[in-house]
Design a protein around this motif. Sequence first.
Motif, PDB file in Angstrom:
ATOM      1  N   LEU A  11      45.071  12.886  -8.393  1.00 20.15           N
ATOM      2  CA  LEU A  11      45.821  12.498  -7.194  1.00 20.15           C
ATOM      3  C   LEU A  11      46.183  11.023  -7.234  1.00 20.15           C
ATOM      4  O   LEU A  11      45.414  10.196  -7.724  1.00 20.15           O
ATOM      5  CB  LEU A  11      44.984  12.768  -5.938  1.00 20.15           C
ATOM      6  N   GLU A  56      47.972  24.291   9.161  1.00 14.96           N
ATOM      7  CA  GLU A  56      47.908  23.041   8.381  1.00 14.96           C
ATOM      8  C   GLU A  56      46.781  23.102   7.356  1.00 14.96           C
ATOM      9  O   GLU A  56      46.900  22.547   6.268  1.00 14.96           O
ATOM     10  CB  GLU A  56      47.707  21.871   9.343  1.00 14.96           C
ATOM     11  N   ASP A  57      45.709  23.797   7.719  1.00 18.62           N
ATOM     12  CA  ASP A  57      44.576  23.876   6.796  1.00 18.62           C
ATOM     13  C   ASP A  57      44.968  24.581   5.496  1.00 18.62           C
ATOM     14  O   ASP A  57      44.442  24.276   4.434  1.00 18.62           O
ATOM     15  CB  ASP A  57      43.404  24.612   7.454  1.00 18.62           C
ATOM     16  N   LEU A  58      45.887  25.518   5.607  1.00 19.13           N
ATOM     17  CA  LEU A  58      46.314  26.221   4.393  1.00 19.13           C
ATOM     18  C   LEU A  58      47.460  25.490   3.696  1.00 19.13           C
ATOM     19  O   LEU A  58      47.724  25.727   2.525  1.00 19.13           O
ATOM     20  CB  LEU A  58      46.760  27.645   4.736  1.00 19.13           C
ATOM     21  N   ARG A  69      38.475  23.824  -3.527  1.00 13.34           N
ATOM     22  CA  ARG A  69      39.742  24.440  -3.100  1.00 13.34           C
ATOM     23  C   ARG A  69      40.857  24.033  -4.051  1.00 13.34           C
ATOM     24  O   ARG A  69      42.029  24.161  -3.748  1.00 13.34           O
ATOM     25  CB  ARG A  69      40.062  24.054  -1.657  1.00 13.34           C
ATOM     26  N   GLU A 111      50.494  21.224  -0.508  1.00 15.94           N
ATOM     27  CA  GLU A 111      51.372  20.051  -0.574  1.00 15.94           C
ATOM     28  C   GLU A 111      50.827  19.013  -1.551  1.00 15.94           C
ATOM     29  O   GLU A 111      51.583  18.347  -2.253  1.00 15.94           O
ATOM     30  CB  GLU A 111      51.543  19.451   0.828  1.00 15.94           C
ATOM     31  N   LEU A 112      49.483  18.910  -1.590  1.00 14.12           N
ATOM     32  CA  LEU A 112      48.875  17.968  -2.547  1.00 14.12           C
ATOM     33  C   LEU A 112      49.158  18.400  -3.983  1.00 14.12           C
ATOM     34  O   LEU A 112      49.181  17.582  -4.899  1.00 14.12           O
ATOM     35  CB  LEU A 112      47.357  17.900  -2.341  1.00 14.12           C
ATOM     36  N   GLN A 113      49.356  19.714  -4.161  1.00 11.28           N
ATOM     37  CA  GLN A 113      49.654  20.218  -5.507  1.00 11.28           C
ATOM     38  C   GLN A 113      51.147  20.187  -5.810  1.00 11.28           C
ATOM     39  O   GLN A 113      51.594  20.709  -6.828  1.00 11.28           O
ATOM     40  CB  GLN A 113      49.098  21.641  -5.653  1.00 11.28           C
ATOM     41  N   MET A 132      37.291  15.225   9.330  1.00 12.45           N
ATOM     42  CA  MET A 132      37.249  16.217  10.401  1.00 12.45           C
ATOM     43  C   MET A 132      35.996  17.109  10.359  1.00 12.45           C
ATOM     44  O   MET A 132      35.261  17.159  11.345  1.00 12.45           O
ATOM     45  CB  MET A 132      38.505  17.057  10.425  1.00 12.45           C
ATOM     46  N   PRO A 133      35.731  17.783   9.236  1.00 13.93           N
ATOM     47  CA  PRO A 133      34.517  18.623   9.244  1.00 13.93           C
ATOM     48  C   PRO A 133      33.241  17.805   9.408  1.00 13.93           C
ATOM     49  O   PRO A 133      32.269  18.287  10.001  1.00 13.93           O
ATOM     50  CB  PRO A 133      34.556  19.326   7.882  1.00 13.93           C
ATOM     51  N   ARG A 177      44.982  10.361   1.971  1.00  8.36           N
ATOM     52  CA  ARG A 177      45.258  11.464   2.904  1.00  8.36           C
ATOM     53  C   ARG A 177      44.099  12.466   2.874  1.00  8.36           C
ATOM     54  O   ARG A 177      43.653  12.951   3.913  1.00  8.36           O
ATOM     55  CB  ARG A 177      46.568  12.139   2.485  1.00  8.36           C
ATOM     56  N   LEU A 232      36.761  23.833   6.255  1.00  7.41           N
ATOM     57  CA  LEU A 232      38.029  23.759   6.977  1.00  7.41           C
ATOM     58  C   LEU A 232      38.283  22.290   7.285  1.00  7.41           C
ATOM     59  O   LEU A 232      37.412  21.612   7.822  1.00  7.41           O
ATOM     60  CB  LEU A 232      37.958  24.581   8.266  1.00  7.41           C
ATOM     61  N   PHE A 233      39.464  21.815   6.962  1.00  6.23           N
ATOM     62  CA  PHE A 233      39.676  20.368   6.988  1.00  6.23           C
ATOM     63  C   PHE A 233      40.752  19.878   7.951  1.00  6.23           C
ATOM     64  O   PHE A 233      40.691  18.752   8.410  1.00  6.23           O
ATOM     65  CB  PHE A 233      40.035  19.876   5.582  1.00  6.23           C
ATOM     66  N   ALA A 234      41.750  20.706   8.201  1.00  4.99           N
ATOM     67  CA  ALA A 234      42.885  20.221   8.986  1.00  4.99           C
ATOM     68  C   ALA A 234      42.731  20.626  10.444  1.00  4.99           C
ATOM     69  O   ALA A 234      41.952  21.523  10.762  1.00  4.99           O
ATOM     70  CB  ALA A 234      44.172  20.788   8.401  1.00  4.99           C
ATOM     71  N   PRO A 235      43.475  19.959  11.340  1.00  2.00           N
ATOM     72  CA  PRO A 235      43.311  20.277  12.763  1.00  2.00           C
ATOM     73  C   PRO A 235      43.723  21.700  13.117  1.00  2.00           C
ATOM     74  O   PRO A 235      43.096  22.316  13.964  1.00  2.00           O
ATOM     75  CB  PRO A 235      44.218  19.265  13.472  1.00  2.00           C
ATOM     76  N   VAL A 268      41.480  20.924  -5.277  1.00  2.00           N
ATOM     77  CA  VAL A 268      41.996  19.562  -5.199  1.00  2.00           C
ATOM     78  C   VAL A 268      41.270  18.723  -6.255  1.00  2.00           C
ATOM     79  O   VAL A 268      40.065  18.507  -6.156  1.00  2.00           O
ATOM     80  CB  VAL A 268      41.767  18.969  -3.782  1.00  2.00           C
ATOM     81  N   PHE A 304      47.998  21.919   3.550  1.00  2.00           N
ATOM     82  CA  PHE A 304      47.871  20.576   2.976  1.00  2.00           C
ATOM     83  C   PHE A 304      47.436  20.587   1.507  1.00  2.00           C
ATOM     84  O   PHE A 304      47.896  19.757   0.728  1.00  2.00           O
ATOM     85  CB  PHE A 304      46.970  19.682   3.841  1.00  2.00           C
ATOM     86  N   THR A 305      46.586  21.543   1.117  1.00  2.00           N
ATOM     87  CA  THR A 305      46.166  21.549  -0.295  1.00  2.00           C
ATOM     88  C   THR A 305      47.350  21.911  -1.201  1.00  2.00           C
ATOM     89  O   THR A 305      47.476  21.406  -2.303  1.00  2.00           O
ATOM     90  CB  THR A 305      45.017  22.544  -0.546  1.00  2.00           C
ATOM     91  N   GLY A 357      41.935  30.054   2.352  1.00  2.00           N
ATOM     92  CA  GLY A 357      42.041  28.763   1.660  1.00  2.00           C
ATOM     93  C   GLY A 357      41.665  28.892   0.192  1.00  2.00           C
ATOM     94  O   GLY A 357      42.290  28.284  -0.683  1.00  2.00           O
ATOM     95  N   ALA A 409      47.872  10.014  -1.849  1.00  2.00           N
ATOM     96  CA  ALA A 409      47.386  11.379  -1.610  1.00  2.00           C
ATOM     97  C   ALA A 409      45.871  11.373  -1.448  1.00  2.00           C
ATOM     98  O   ALA A 409      45.315  12.105  -0.619  1.00  2.00           O
ATOM     99  CB  ALA A 409      47.796  12.273  -2.770  1.00  2.00           C
ATOM    100  N   TYR A 417      41.307  13.943   5.850  1.00  2.00           N
ATOM    101  CA  TYR A 417      40.972  15.349   6.099  1.00  2.00           C
ATOM    102  C   TYR A 417      39.459  15.578   6.009  1.00  2.00           C
ATOM    103  O   TYR A 417      38.920  16.436   6.682  1.00  2.00           O
ATOM    104  CB  TYR A 417      41.679  16.259   5.102  1.00  2.00           C
TER     105      TYR A 417
END
Lengths: 233, 246
Positions: free
Chosen positions: A154, B97-99, A147, B104-106, A168-169, A161, B90-93, A149, B101-102, B149, A158, A165
């Motif tokens: 990082l 948020e799932d769309l 995706r 924001e990391l960028q 969760m999966p 963080r 899919l990673f976020a709750p 990342v 957080f990546t 995503g 980060a 994440y």
Amino acid sequence: MKTDPRVTLLFVLLLSTAGVVLRGALELAPVLLSAMIAALWGKAPVGRVLRRLAGLWITLVSVTALQALFSGDIRTGLLTGAAVLERLVILMLGGTMLAAYPGHALVQAMIQLRLPYQLAYMVSVGLRFVPQFSESFKDSLTAMQLRGVDFRRLKMKARLRVYTYLLMPTIAAGVQRAQKLAMAMELRGFGAHEQRGSYAPLHMKSKDWLALAGVIAWAAGLSAIEVLWRIAI
Amino acid sequence: MTIETKNLTFTYPGTGFSLRGVDFSMGPGACAALTGSNGSGKTTLGKLLCGLLKPQGGAVLFDGEDTAKWSLGRRGQRIGYLFQEPARQLFAPTVLEDLMFTQELQGISPGEAEARAMALLARFELDSLARRSVLTLSRGEQQRLAICGLLLNKPEALVLDEPTTGLDARRKAILAGVIREVLRDGISVLLISHDAAFVKANAQREVRMEQLNQAPLASGAPDKSADSLGWIEGGSGEGAGGVHEN
């Protein structure tokens, strides 16, 4: 031919207890040596496990180094670090010894040690989830990178963080798999009858009795040495 | 982006299954389908294209550039991969948020990230689910969210691995709409699928895996002479299986 799994279970239980209870590097050394000998003698897949955990060794050595750094003087620090490393290797070898047996043999051993069948079966199922968790975590890590990342770019905060994440999966996949498994077991009548037979009950042979005597003697000897050691100091 | 493989080789250790001499190409903006029997190597080729597996020989080229030394993150900026099980990516709750957080990391600001995310969700009819937990979404919704995503990175190609599994006719129609939307943006799509009707309705070209793989059959492997869907592009000889769309 492998030792009866009940003897191995008892030995691993005693080994792990000693690994946790004993504190010093010198006290742990004979326990580690015993674990190594037993693992080799029991033809445990030590090499395979070590290769699989290749990445973990960096963490282990880092933990040891940190222990050494933050434990006052260098000698004490190194001994504390060595003790941590010994403890981890002892626990790992214990697990590896059990990994040498098929799951059904361990469940059977626990049942014949009077552990309730449901509990024994759950322990065995739980162990099978460990590699699946690991695989699921790796897949998610890959999917996260795809995706866009880029972990190398990082910062540490980060990166931490991102790891939260990734959980969760992994956990969701584990829970979903557990639900499916539970449903499948219900459909196959798990626990439907109070009485159960066993397809392959375990029988102690003379070499197993000898091994059991050896384990008891080892535990008694280790306890005696520990008591004498404490009296001496 | 043109995606090519040159003499690609890959073997799964201890299984006897291998891909050998796979030459494949797909031009920009194309929608191709990779079909074949179970175990013929469709997913393996898809994973090799995206860098999830590393080839033991040959090369994967993006616009003529060898990607062997590219990180997964760098590949992810050019090509997206939709897993057979979309929940894996899919990673976020929550959906929103799932769309976010990546992005924001960028380094994208939360406001801008939310605006971009909401625009994508609206495009794929997921905006009403923005605050929902990703775990409570249906499979089709999870799939569309996973595609959103991937699209955030503005990739030039998408590999969709068995995207119709578990979808009913209505949800397949929604997925077909999503694919049309993606193609409208000039993004190439490689469909890996068993679904003959879906492939025929949505792909411009079909390539059968059995024609790409030059490896001899392993025991238990699918029969190369298995019936095809009937409108196969390419054939034996040089360039077999090539899908060139310009």
